[in-house]
Design an enzyme around this catalytic site. Sequence first.
Site, PDB file in Angstrom:
ATOM      1  N   ASP A 137       0.830  -1.218   0.000  1.00 53.86           N
ATOM      2  CA  ASP A 137       0.000   0.000   0.000  1.00 53.86           C
ATOM      3  C   ASP A 137       0.863   1.267   0.000  1.00 53.86           C
ATOM      4  OD1 ASP A 137       0.972  -0.183   2.610  1.00 53.86           O
ATOM      5  OD2 ASP A 137      -0.987  -0.038   3.590  1.00 53.86           O
ATOM      6  N   GLU A 138       2.169   1.109   0.290  1.00 56.07           N
ATOM      7  CA  GLU A 138       3.024   2.312   0.388  1.00 56.07           C
ATOM      8  C   GLU A 138       3.176   3.036  -0.946  1.00 56.07           C
ATOM      9  OE1 GLU A 138       6.489   2.190   2.759  1.00 56.07           O
ATOM     10  OE2 GLU A 138       5.617   0.822   4.215  1.00 56.07           O
ATOM     11  N   TYR A 161      12.143   2.902  -0.846  1.00 52.44           N
ATOM     12  CA  TYR A 161      11.472   1.589  -0.879  1.00 52.44           C
ATOM     13  C   TYR A 161      10.174   1.662  -1.687  1.00 52.44           C
ATOM     14  CZ  TYR A 161       8.266  -2.088   0.613  1.00 52.44           C
ATOM     15  OH  TYR A 161       7.335  -3.102   0.615  1.00 52.44           O
ATOM     16  N   LYS A 165       9.050  -0.052  -5.281  1.00 49.16           N
ATOM     17  CA  LYS A 165       7.902  -0.949  -5.438  1.00 49.16           C
ATOM     18  C   LYS A 165       6.925  -0.378  -6.472  1.00 49.16           C
ATOM     19  CE  LYS A 165       7.038  -4.278  -3.461  1.00 49.16           C
ATOM     20  NZ  LYS A 165       7.415  -5.722  -3.683  1.00 49.16           N
TER      21      LYS A 165
END
Length: 361
Positions: A137-138, A161, A165
């Site tokens: 969800d980030e 990060y 992603k």
Amino acid sequence: MAKTVLVTGGCGFIGTNFIRLILESRQDWRVVNLDRLTYAGNLENLKDVADHPRYRFIRGDICDRDLVTGLFADHRIDTVVHFAAESHVDRSITGPDEFIRTNISGTFTLLDVARQQWLENGAGASGQCRFLHVSTDEVYGSLGDSGYFSESTRYDPRSPYSASKASSDHLARAYFHTYGLPVLITNCSNNYGPYQFPEKLIPLVLNNALNGRELPLYGDGGNVRDWLYVRDHCEAVVRVLERGRVGESYNIGGHNEKKNLAIVELLCDILDRKVGPLPSGRPRRSLITFVKDRPGHDRRYAIDAAKIARELGWTPKMTFGQGLEQTVDWYLRNRDWTESVMDGSYREYYRKMYADRNIKG
Ligand code: NAD
Ligand code: DAU
């Protein structure tokens, strides 16, 4: 339906739980686990299934194209569940290079080998192949006090990060649109449960609290995460593999928002109840220490999981209260595991990060 599943990163936290679920619940699936065994991967996690007739472990790097191509051909891989990643936000801030390599280049290598094997060489002619890319969800960034991330929320990653992603999600989607690769994407919220590496909030707090060390809360401790028991996440991944529509993304979440401070206080109270207070007689809450914030710290995550519930009938089974009790019990029974995974490089990394941020470790 029989499958031969290439699981990447199967010796990490979620991969370990996923492989256990598959071997227990899907009698006609074979699993090939490709893992580089970085600091976060532990072969011991799966030692009791190492000789299982439907399981093979291969130590290797997802960026190694020849190796991945050989695995597809030798094992007739028809399904990929791609967990392998550098997964810790703090590490992406102190050393982003590996995140770019594994999360972006590694995902590209897997997608491109799948394209070549399944579409060019015709191994995917049966129409049964699936490439499930496990994401987070980030990628959606940070929420204010209200609102939820849905599958149509604009991507707005804010850490190296989450940017890596997001980049891998875009590649996966591009391979669906451009080549027709049968890609599915899942974006999940924070997981907790057995085998989580003790750099993440819950196992870190458990380990420090058991050893009477400070419990570092970043900023004001008011950041919110949406916690999901890892087994529920793994079941959702299986559901998406079996019933999801290719080309689609599915958000996975626990409807379980908690402030970090509340989580840490809860863990302290559970430990005081289960093992007694600190030797000084003080409660473990006394170890809570507010420390310098994580740079770019996302304030709140909250998943709208209506699509996977509506289309695929998945909802989480575990309540947070039960899940946390079971998780604490697992870490209490497996204190040796925590000790064994915290090797010298891990301790060195923490010494440096804590020194940079004035945290007493
Ligand atoms: P983890 O860090 O515990 O495990 C990662 C695994 O990948 C390790 O076993 C490691 O050895 C392996 N690996 C790393 N680089 C590799 C490479 N180049 N080649 C082969 N193997 C390699 O991660 P996790 O928490 O289990 O997360 C798994 C996936 O789920 C990640 O893609 C992560 O982004 C995603 N995710 C995690 C969470 C969470 O809360 N943990 C939530 C949502 C999504
Ligand atoms: O949301 C999904 C993501 O959840 C996954 O994609 C990531 O791989 C996973 O690591 C996790 O990311 P977070 O950054 O949310 O997890 P972490 O456990 O590192 O931190 C949870 C919250 O706790 C976050 O707000 C930062 C805070 N924190 C963390 C640590 C390690 C502290 O306050 N103190 C700490 O020592």
